[in-house]
Design an enzyme around this catalytic site. Sequence first.
Site, PDB file in Angstrom:
ATOM      1  N   ASN A 266      -0.924   9.862  -9.242  1.00  0.00           N
ATOM      2  CA  ASN A 266      -0.464   8.902 -10.234  1.00  0.00           C
ATOM      3  C   ASN A 266      -1.351   7.662 -10.289  1.00  0.00           C
ATOM      4  OD1 ASN A 266       1.745  10.354 -11.214  1.00  0.00           O
ATOM      5  ND2 ASN A 266       3.025   9.708  -9.504  1.00  0.00           N
ATOM      6  N   HIS A 268      -2.006   5.416  -8.050  1.00  0.00           N
ATOM      7  CA  HIS A 268      -1.675   4.232  -7.260  1.00  0.00           C
ATOM      8  C   HIS A 268      -1.676   4.612  -5.787  1.00  0.00           C
ATOM      9  CE1 HIS A 268       2.417   5.695  -6.714  1.00  0.00           C
ATOM     10  NE2 HIS A 268       2.591   5.743  -8.013  1.00  0.00           N
ATOM     11  N   CYS A 303       0.762  -0.430  -6.142  1.00  0.00           N
ATOM     12  CA  CYS A 303      -0.480  -1.057  -5.687  1.00  0.00           C
ATOM     13  C   CYS A 303      -1.641  -0.211  -6.197  1.00  0.00           C
ATOM     14  CB  CYS A 303      -0.504  -1.148  -4.160  1.00  0.00           C
ATOM     15  SG  CYS A 303      -2.040  -1.781  -3.473  1.00  0.00           S
TER      16      CYS A 303
END
Length: 389
Positions: A266, A268, A303
């Site tokens: 994804n 992140h 993040c």
Amino acid sequence: MAHSTLSWSSSSSCILYCCSRVLINSEVRRGSKAAPAAVRVNGGVAALVSPMTVVDDDDGHKKMISKEKQEADPFRQAQIVAEAGARYYRQTVVVRSYEVGPDKTATLETLLNLLQETALNHVWMSGLLGDGFGATHGMIKNNLIWVVSRMHVQVDRYPIWGEVLEIETWVGSSGKNGMRRDWLIRGRSSGEVLVRATSTWVMMNKITRRLSKMPDEVRAEISPWFIHGRHAIIQDGHHDKIVKLDSNAEYVASGLKPKRSDLDMNQHVNNVKYVRWMLETIPDQFMQQNQLSSIILEYRKECGISDIVQSICQPDEDSIPTSPGDQNIVSMVNGHSLSPEIINGHHSLAGALLQQQWPTKYTHLLQLEAGADGHGEIVRGRTTWKKKL
């Protein structure tokens, strides 16, 4: 150099075919009702064929997608088990050499990776895997992905190198729009439960990056797999809130930067990396003689590759042993533990020892370095530790 070629007789092919059937049938007898994989013989060589296909995602990357529900997967040593009207996933794995630490036991990162892998394999074998990180076909249509909001892992004993494990995982509802996933990791030979874990998942729109309600289409896909009333970790109905730390905490590590290898599908940072950053703030002297027995994670924000992260850790002063004879005492002098006999005696180091007792619980926070306004939180955590045997 010439490549050697093996010539198989028809009898050899028959033997391989029969062995393949024995493998599948043994899995069926252990709980599954049918073996979906077919045995194909080409040129005298038998091979198990799984019902899957190769597709391109939105970014043009190739990926394997299961075309239909499977009851057993001999390649993964996995099966769907039906018991008392409920269906859950079970997989057998072996702890490999690169999954253990210096003490030859599986690392916490290994355990978390196994939880993630078996969860995805469960979705794969259910025939629901669409085009994403565990997303179903209905989720793909609605641009939705799964994100974990909370995870709790308890470790009773860390598996050792070469140990054969059986991992079970199942899902249930969590409120109106969430899903709960639980795991049990057992030693296959003993049946001993080594690890328990539970997690809560919600849906996020992958375009707006905002949480979403569960569409009826998706609910219809996953609700038949829900198991009610079975929990790996018994909860008391509420969760103690993990307090937010600030930069005045006792241990702070700044300037942490994600690498490309830290990203998941994804795009992140994978949650296993978060745990690694958290534990890096705990003193090496403590880590060498203690091991984590419980970790609770509350996820707040994604993040990305360009973010700079700060890891903050604060010991729980209430968890410092108050009695020198406490069996859970964690104390060190010059890197060595002292025996209870010395502690309870009149040894001159006893006073110094009591001043160097270590807490057994820690609170953690990962945040963006520019997140002083409170909006940069990535994940809060709480860890509990026990002395290594």
